[in-house]
Design a protein around this motif. Structure first.
Motif, short mmCIF file in Angstrom:
data_model
loop_
_atom_site.label_atom_id
_atom_site.label_comp_id
_atom_site.label_asym_id
_atom_site.label_seq_id
_atom_site.Cartn_x
_atom_site.Cartn_y
_atom_site.Cartn_z
N ALA A 49 0.83 -1.20 0.00
CA ALA A 49 0.00 0.00 0.00
C ALA A 49 0.86 1.26 0.00
N VAL A 50 1.91 1.27 0.83
CA VAL A 50 2.79 2.44 0.91
C VAL A 50 3.57 2.60 -0.39
N MET A 51 4.08 1.50 -0.93
CA MET A 51 4.84 1.57 -2.19
C MET A 51 4.00 2.14 -3.31
N LEU A 52 2.75 1.68 -3.43
CA LEU A 52 1.89 2.19 -4.50
C LEU A 52 1.55 3.66 -4.29
N ILE B 160 10.02 3.61 -11.65
CA ILE B 160 10.82 2.55 -11.02
C ILE B 160 10.09 2.01 -9.79
N LEU B 161 9.51 2.90 -8.99
CA LEU B 161 8.75 2.46 -7.82
C LEU B 161 7.54 1.62 -8.21
N THR B 162 6.90 1.99 -9.32
CA THR B 162 5.76 1.20 -9.81
C THR B 162 6.20 -0.20 -10.18
N ALA B 163 7.33 -0.31 -10.89
CA ALA B 163 7.86 -1.63 -11.24
C ALA B 163 8.22 -2.43 -9.99
N ALA B 164 8.81 -1.75 -9.00
CA ALA B 164 9.18 -2.43 -7.76
C ALA B 164 7.93 -2.91 -7.02
N TRP B 165 6.86 -2.11 -7.09
CA TRP B 165 5.60 -2.51 -6.46
C TRP B 165 5.03 -3.77 -7.11
N TRP C 60 6.97 -6.66 -5.84
CA TRP C 60 6.59 -6.95 -4.45
C TRP C 60 5.25 -7.71 -4.40
N GLU C 61 4.26 -7.25 -5.16
CA GLU C 61 2.95 -7.88 -5.12
C GLU C 61 3.02 -9.34 -5.58
N ARG C 62 3.83 -9.59 -6.61
CA ARG C 62 3.96 -10.96 -7.10
C ARG C 62 4.62 -11.86 -6.05
N ARG C 63 5.65 -11.36 -5.41
CA ARG C 63 6.35 -12.15 -4.39
C ARG C 63 5.46 -12.33 -3.15
N TYR C 64 4.71 -11.31 -2.83
CA TYR C 64 3.82 -11.39 -1.67
C TYR C 64 2.77 -12.48 -1.89
N ALA D 129 3.12 -15.02 -3.97
CA ALA D 129 3.81 -16.30 -4.04
C ALA D 129 4.07 -16.89 -2.67
N ARG D 130 4.12 -16.03 -1.64
CA ARG D 130 4.32 -16.49 -0.26
C ARG D 130 3.02 -16.96 0.38
N GLY D 131 1.95 -16.98 -0.40
CA GLY D 131 0.66 -17.45 0.11
C GLY D 131 -0.16 -16.40 0.79
N LYS D 132 0.21 -15.12 0.65
CA LYS D 132 -0.54 -14.04 1.27
C LYS D 132 -1.41 -13.33 0.23
N ALA D 133 -2.31 -12.49 0.74
CA ALA D 133 -3.24 -11.78 -0.16
C ALA D 133 -2.68 -10.40 -0.49
N PRO D 134 -2.25 -10.17 -1.73
CA PRO D 134 -1.71 -8.86 -2.09
C PRO D 134 -2.81 -7.81 -2.17
#
Length: 284
Positions: A197-200, A229-234, A237-241, A243-248
């Motif tokens: 949320a903060v990154m976006l 760049i921050l958008t790409a990083a977000w 992050w969402e994809r990895r989040y 992948a860890r079984g959490k709700a992005p």
């Protein structure tokens, strides 16, 4: 009842376009201050919009709707009474935050409470309200400025939100279920994805700011690549989040659906063209 706050929040964008000369004459606002009367609202609205939709899913759309309505009403009162450009612009920022809290809850509540043809009809009204609010804003603003004494006309265009907001808040306590949402009762710690949320929010802020500041500060364009760049990083992050079984905060798998991508692009171009054109028409 849900569509009235939507009308108010969009009216607060379009109606301001015709009041800027009156604001400048009444409280001595500079050109840059007048730009922030328009842009501060849109900026804060855009920054909180996605996170507000996610928070509504987790903590209850009704509760977020009422919170946004209360903030929007209080900020409208402060803006209408503003003696200085600084107070007016700060109040408009908080109006934008309130509007950003309200808007995703309106569409979410329609999805939640309506089915089939009733839902289609509700979204038809939704689209009609959007068009009417944007179109009627400059007309209503010009009418109020023409009818009322100098210094009172432009304030009434914002102050009109206060009695309407109080009525909506009173009706909300009777008609909406403001208890805990099912999600919060089923989970001990709702997954809001705070980092995402903060990154976006920061990414949106850094993308939008150059378009608001570049006229006075050319160096502000340096923020644009930072925002991209921050958008790409977000996105990473969402994809990895997920992948860890959490709700992005945003399920990026939605953008594998062709109609979602096309609808998002259509909304982007309509929004850019529509709101930009209303500002030019109101000024010239």
């Amino acid at each position: 009842m849900l569509l009235v706050p939507l009308f108010m929040s969009l009216l607060s964008v379009s109606i301001v376009n015709v009041i800027l000369p009156s604001v400048q004459a009444d409280i001595g606002a500079s050109s840059s201050a007048l730009q922030w009367v328009l842009s501060g609202y849109a900026l804060s609205f855009g920054v909180v919009l996605v996170a507000a939709g996610r928070a509504g899913d987790l903590f209850g759309r009704e509760r977020l709707f009422v919170a946004g309505m209360a903030l929007f009403t209080i900020a409208s009162l402060a803006a209408a009474l503003s003696p200085t450009p600084l107070m007016l612009n700060l109040s408009r920022v908080f109006m934008g935050i309130g509007s950003g809290l309200i808007n995703p809850q309106v569409s979410g509540l329609i999805q939640q409470h309506y089915r089939g043809s009733e839902r289609a009809r509700a979204f038809g009204y939704f689209g009609g309200i959007v068009g009417v609010a944007v179109a009627i804003g400059p007309v209503m603003g010009g009418l109020l400025i023409g009818m009322l004494p100098p210094g009172l006309g432009w304030r009434s265009t914002i102050g009109i939100n206060v009695p309407l907001g109080l009525i909506i808040l009173a009706l909300s306590t009777r008609w909406l279920d403001l208890g805990p949402s099912r999600t919060t009762t089923q989970r001990r710690s709702p997954d809001l994805d705070p980092i995402g949320a903060v990154m976006l929010a920061v990414a949106v802020l850094t993308v939008m700011l150059p378009f608001m500041l570049a006229e006075q500060y050319t160096a502000a364009w340096a923020l644009l690549p930072v925002g991209l760049i921050l958008t790409a990083a977000w996105v990473v992050w969402e994809r990895r989040y997920q992948a860890r079984g959490k709700a992005p905060m945003v399920d990026l798998r939605l953008f594998r659906i062709r109609t979602v991508v096309l609808a998002s692009l259509a909304s982007l171009f309509v929004g850019v063209g529509l709101f930009a054109s209303t500002i030019f028409l109101g000024q010239y």
